[in-house]
Design a protein around this motif. Sequence first.
Motif, PDB file in Angstrom:
ATOM      1  N   LYS A  50       0.841  -1.206   0.000  1.00  0.00           N
ATOM      2  CA  LYS A  50       0.000   0.000   0.000  1.00  0.00           C
ATOM      3  C   LYS A  50       0.877   1.256   0.000  1.00  0.00           C
ATOM      4  O   LYS A  50       0.649   2.180  -0.788  1.00  0.00           O
ATOM      5  CB  LYS A  50      -0.916  -0.011   1.219  1.00  0.00           C
ATOM      6  CG  LYS A  50      -1.757   1.237   1.364  1.00  0.00           C
ATOM      7  CD  LYS A  50      -2.606   1.185   2.618  1.00  0.00           C
ATOM      8  CE  LYS A  50      -3.386   2.463   2.831  1.00  0.00           C
ATOM      9  NZ  LYS A  50      -4.217   2.405   4.036  1.00  0.00           N
ATOM     10  N   SER A  62      -8.936   5.608  -5.188  1.00  0.00           N
ATOM     11  CA  SER A  62      -9.830   4.594  -5.728  1.00  0.00           C
ATOM     12  C   SER A  62      -9.054   3.484  -6.438  1.00  0.00           C
ATOM     13  O   SER A  62      -9.341   2.299  -6.249  1.00  0.00           O
ATOM     14  CB  SER A  62     -10.829   5.244  -6.691  1.00  0.00           C
ATOM     15  OG  SER A  62     -11.636   4.281  -7.291  1.00  0.00           O
ATOM     16  N   ASN A  65      -7.219   1.398  -3.889  1.00  0.00           N
ATOM     17  CA  ASN A  65      -8.177   0.516  -3.216  1.00  0.00           C
ATOM     18  C   ASN A  65      -8.541  -0.686  -4.075  1.00  0.00           C
ATOM     19  O   ASN A  65      -8.708  -1.800  -3.574  1.00  0.00           O
ATOM     20  CB  ASN A  65      -9.438   1.279  -2.810  1.00  0.00           C
ATOM     21  CG  ASN A  65      -9.238   2.100  -1.563  1.00  0.00           C
ATOM     22  OD1 ASN A  65      -8.297   1.881  -0.801  1.00  0.00           O
ATOM     23  ND2 ASN A  65     -10.110   3.049  -1.342  1.00  0.00           N
ATOM     24  N   SER A  69      -7.903  -4.466  -3.027  1.00  0.00           N
ATOM     25  CA  SER A  69      -9.040  -5.391  -3.036  1.00  0.00           C
ATOM     26  C   SER A  69      -8.723  -6.663  -3.811  1.00  0.00           C
ATOM     27  O   SER A  69      -9.067  -7.767  -3.381  1.00  0.00           O
ATOM     28  CB  SER A  69     -10.258  -4.686  -3.631  1.00  0.00           C
ATOM     29  OG  SER A  69     -11.337  -5.569  -3.716  1.00  0.00           O
ATOM     30  N   ALA A  92      -7.782  -0.593   3.112  1.00  0.00           N
ATOM     31  CA  ALA A  92      -8.364   0.323   2.119  1.00  0.00           C
ATOM     32  C   ALA A  92      -8.284   1.760   2.619  1.00  0.00           C
ATOM     33  O   ALA A  92      -8.352   2.021   3.825  1.00  0.00           O
ATOM     34  CB  ALA A  92      -9.818  -0.049   1.836  1.00  0.00           C
ATOM     35  N   ARG A  94      -9.867   4.936   3.426  1.00  0.00           N
ATOM     36  CA  ARG A  94     -11.237   5.306   3.771  1.00  0.00           C
ATOM     37  C   ARG A  94     -11.576   6.701   3.254  1.00  0.00           C
ATOM     38  O   ARG A  94     -10.702   7.545   3.080  1.00  0.00           O
ATOM     39  CB  ARG A  94     -11.443   5.281   5.289  1.00  0.00           C
ATOM     40  CG  ARG A  94     -11.170   3.938   5.888  1.00  0.00           C
ATOM     41  CD  ARG A  94     -12.261   2.977   5.511  1.00  0.00           C
ATOM     42  NE  ARG A  94     -11.949   1.666   6.061  1.00  0.00           N
ATOM     43  CZ  ARG A  94     -12.105   0.538   5.415  1.00  0.00           C
ATOM     44  NH1 ARG A  94     -12.568   0.532   4.205  1.00  0.00           N
ATOM     45  NH2 ARG A  94     -11.803  -0.602   5.965  1.00  0.00           N
TER      46      ARG A  94
END
Length: 151
Positions: A50, A62, A65, A69, A92, A94
């Motif tokens: 990340k 986005s 994320n 995912s 993720a 937020r």
Amino acid sequence: MESFIREKTLAGAWKLKEVQINRTVFAELIGVVGDLPVTQLRFEEALAYKQHFLEEGRLSASTINKKLSKVGHLMQWASVHYGAVNPMEGLAIRNARVAPRDQRKAVSERQVRQMLRLAAEQDKSFKRWLPSNFAAVVTLPLSDVRCSPSN
């Protein structure tokens, strides 16, 4: 990873394009954390993955994320098949702000009135003329709907 991809493909969950997208994401993961067995991917590696995108600064929240995912789905599968822990949970970003170009355009009051008028005039199912964003209208909370008397 190959077993996961093969299973998704055989189940019909992924077509060629989705396989290619996931292979790219998994290759990025390997490039950041090394070629580890999925059972050895821990929180530290997940966080490094990340952080790699955050520090790079070229992807939207986005997009990051979505990548997290995809790896999370792999790890969820690995937790069932190999007893691996899913270190991607909770990583993720937020409150990711949606880019203006990706936001839906609001339906105007005039458009709502027109749709309701046309619906009242129809004697058959009116689904064929509903715009794709009509679902947004019918799922509005009542507090967001303002009615004014017709003239």
